[in-house]
Write a protein that holds these residues in place. Structure first.
Motif, short mmCIF file in Angstrom:
data_model
loop_
_atom_site.label_atom_id
_atom_site.label_comp_id
_atom_site.label_asym_id
_atom_site.label_seq_id
_atom_site.Cartn_x
_atom_site.Cartn_y
_atom_site.Cartn_z
N LEU A 160 -52.57 5.88 -33.98
CA LEU A 160 -51.21 6.84 -33.43
C LEU A 160 -52.16 7.63 -33.05
CD1 LEU A 160 -48.66 6.92 -32.39
CD2 LEU A 160 -47.39 7.67 -34.77
N GLN A 161 -52.23 8.47 -34.33
CA GLN A 161 -52.86 9.68 -33.79
C GLN A 161 -54.15 10.08 -32.49
OE1 GLN A 161 -55.34 11.56 -36.86
NE2 GLN A 161 -55.14 13.51 -36.49
N SER A 162 -54.78 8.58 -32.70
CA SER A 162 -55.81 8.66 -31.09
C SER A 162 -54.83 8.71 -29.66
CB SER A 162 -56.54 7.42 -31.56
OG SER A 162 -57.02 6.87 -29.80
N GLU A 163 -53.91 7.94 -30.10
CA GLU A 163 -53.22 7.64 -28.94
C GLU A 163 -52.39 8.63 -28.37
OE1 GLU A 163 -50.47 4.14 -30.28
OE2 GLU A 163 -51.97 2.56 -30.22
N LEU A 164 -51.70 9.34 -29.37
CA LEU A 164 -50.95 10.76 -29.14
C LEU A 164 -52.47 11.92 -28.18
CD1 LEU A 164 -48.83 11.15 -31.89
CD2 LEU A 164 -47.98 10.48 -28.66
N SER A 165 -53.57 11.80 -28.88
CA SER A 165 -54.46 12.84 -28.58
C SER A 165 -54.57 12.42 -26.57
CB SER A 165 -55.88 12.29 -29.03
OG SER A 165 -55.59 13.10 -31.02
N ASP A 166 -54.98 11.05 -26.34
CA ASP A 166 -54.89 11.08 -25.04
C ASP A 166 -54.38 11.25 -24.66
OD1 ASP A 166 -57.91 9.59 -26.29
OD2 ASP A 166 -57.15 7.09 -26.05
N ARG A 167 -53.08 10.84 -24.75
CA ARG A 167 -51.56 10.98 -23.76
C ARG A 167 -52.17 12.60 -24.07
NH1 ARG A 167 -46.31 10.57 -26.51
NH2 ARG A 167 -46.88 8.38 -26.66
N LEU A 168 -51.78 13.63 -25.38
CA LEU A 168 -51.95 15.42 -24.56
C LEU A 168 -53.09 15.69 -23.77
CD1 LEU A 168 -50.93 17.51 -25.40
CD2 LEU A 168 -52.55 17.93 -27.15
N GLU A 169 -54.31 14.65 -23.82
CA GLU A 169 -55.62 15.22 -22.96
C GLU A 169 -55.30 14.87 -21.14
OE1 GLU A 169 -60.09 13.80 -22.22
OE2 GLU A 169 -59.13 13.41 -24.10
N ARG A 170 -54.49 13.47 -20.71
CA ARG A 170 -54.22 13.40 -19.69
C ARG A 170 -53.47 14.54 -19.53
NH1 ARG A 170 -54.10 8.69 -22.32
NH2 ARG A 170 -52.06 8.29 -22.41
N VAL A 171 -52.29 14.60 -19.99
CA VAL A 171 -50.75 15.26 -19.62
C VAL A 171 -51.53 17.58 -19.41
CG1 VAL A 171 -49.04 17.35 -20.53
CG2 VAL A 171 -49.26 14.73 -21.51
N GLU A 172 -52.75 17.86 -20.57
CA GLU A 172 -53.43 19.12 -20.23
C GLU A 172 -54.43 18.86 -18.88
OE1 GLU A 172 -55.00 19.76 -23.99
OE2 GLU A 172 -53.57 20.57 -24.57
N MET A 173 -54.21 17.50 -18.58
CA MET A 173 -55.59 17.50 -16.90
C MET A 173 -54.77 17.52 -16.26
SD MET A 173 -58.40 14.54 -17.70
CE MET A 173 -58.66 14.46 -16.38
N ASP A 174 -53.40 16.48 -16.28
CA ASP A 174 -52.23 17.06 -15.16
C ASP A 174 -51.52 18.45 -14.70
OD1 ASP A 174 -52.85 14.64 -14.67
OD2 ASP A 174 -50.93 14.15 -15.46
N ARG A 175 -51.91 19.14 -15.85
CA ARG A 175 -51.38 20.25 -16.22
C ARG A 175 -52.04 21.44 -15.11
NH1 ARG A 175 -48.85 25.07 -14.80
NH2 ARG A 175 -47.52 25.40 -16.12
N GLY A 176 -53.87 21.23 -16.29
CA GLY A 176 -54.63 22.59 -15.61
C GLY A 176 -54.62 21.71 -13.87
N ARG A 177 -53.69 20.71 -13.69
CA ARG A 177 -54.83 20.44 -12.20
C ARG A 177 -55.87 20.02 -11.62
NH1 ARG A 177 -50.59 23.76 -11.80
NH2 ARG A 177 -48.59 23.34 -10.61
N ARG A 178 -56.55 19.51 -12.99
CA ARG A 178 -58.11 19.32 -13.20
C ARG A 178 -58.39 18.06 -11.94
NH1 ARG A 178 -58.45 19.74 -19.34
NH2 ARG A 178 -57.25 21.28 -19.63
#
Length: 112
Positions: free
Chosen positions: A13-31
């Motif tokens: 669960l920690q790994s899945e959420l970390s991956d989700r957070l990374e994707r969200v931060e990528m989208d938010r940062g417009r990378r």
């Protein structure tokens, strides 16, 4: 209650959420690209940013709860209610593996 099954479940669960957070931060940062040229599309993108911010915040909070549960597991405190010291119900831990309070204490807190 050291339990390798629970430990693996929390780690997954920690790994899945970390991956989700990374994707969200990528989208938010417009990378993945900048703002669209069209003003109305920019407005939609900015509204989406608010949703992404809330999603990131809730994901970070859930990750903190998982880290706390893993720590409690290591200290052999997993499954023990932090409020009353009683046992957290197995079905509750199955549904919310990072639960820190038994059903009774949660109900009391919600009615207060």
């Amino acid at each position: 209650m050291k339990n390798p099954v629970i430990s693996r479940k929390l780690a997954l669960l920690q790994s899945e959420l970390s991956d989700r957070l990374e994707r969200v931060e990528m989208d938010r940062g417009r990378r993945n690209g900048g703002l669209p040229a069209d003003f109305s599309d920019q407005a939609v993108q900015r509204a989406n940013d608010e949703v992404l911010d809330r999603l990131a915040e809730s994901t970070r909070a859930e990750l903190a709860q998982i880290r706390h549960a893993l720590s409690r597991l290591e200290r052999d405190e997993f499954g023990v209610c932090e409020v009353c010291g009683g046992t957290i119900e197995a079905d509750r831990l199955h549904a919310v593996p990072y639960a820190t309070a038994c059903r009774h204490c949660v109900q009391v807190a919600q009615s207060a």
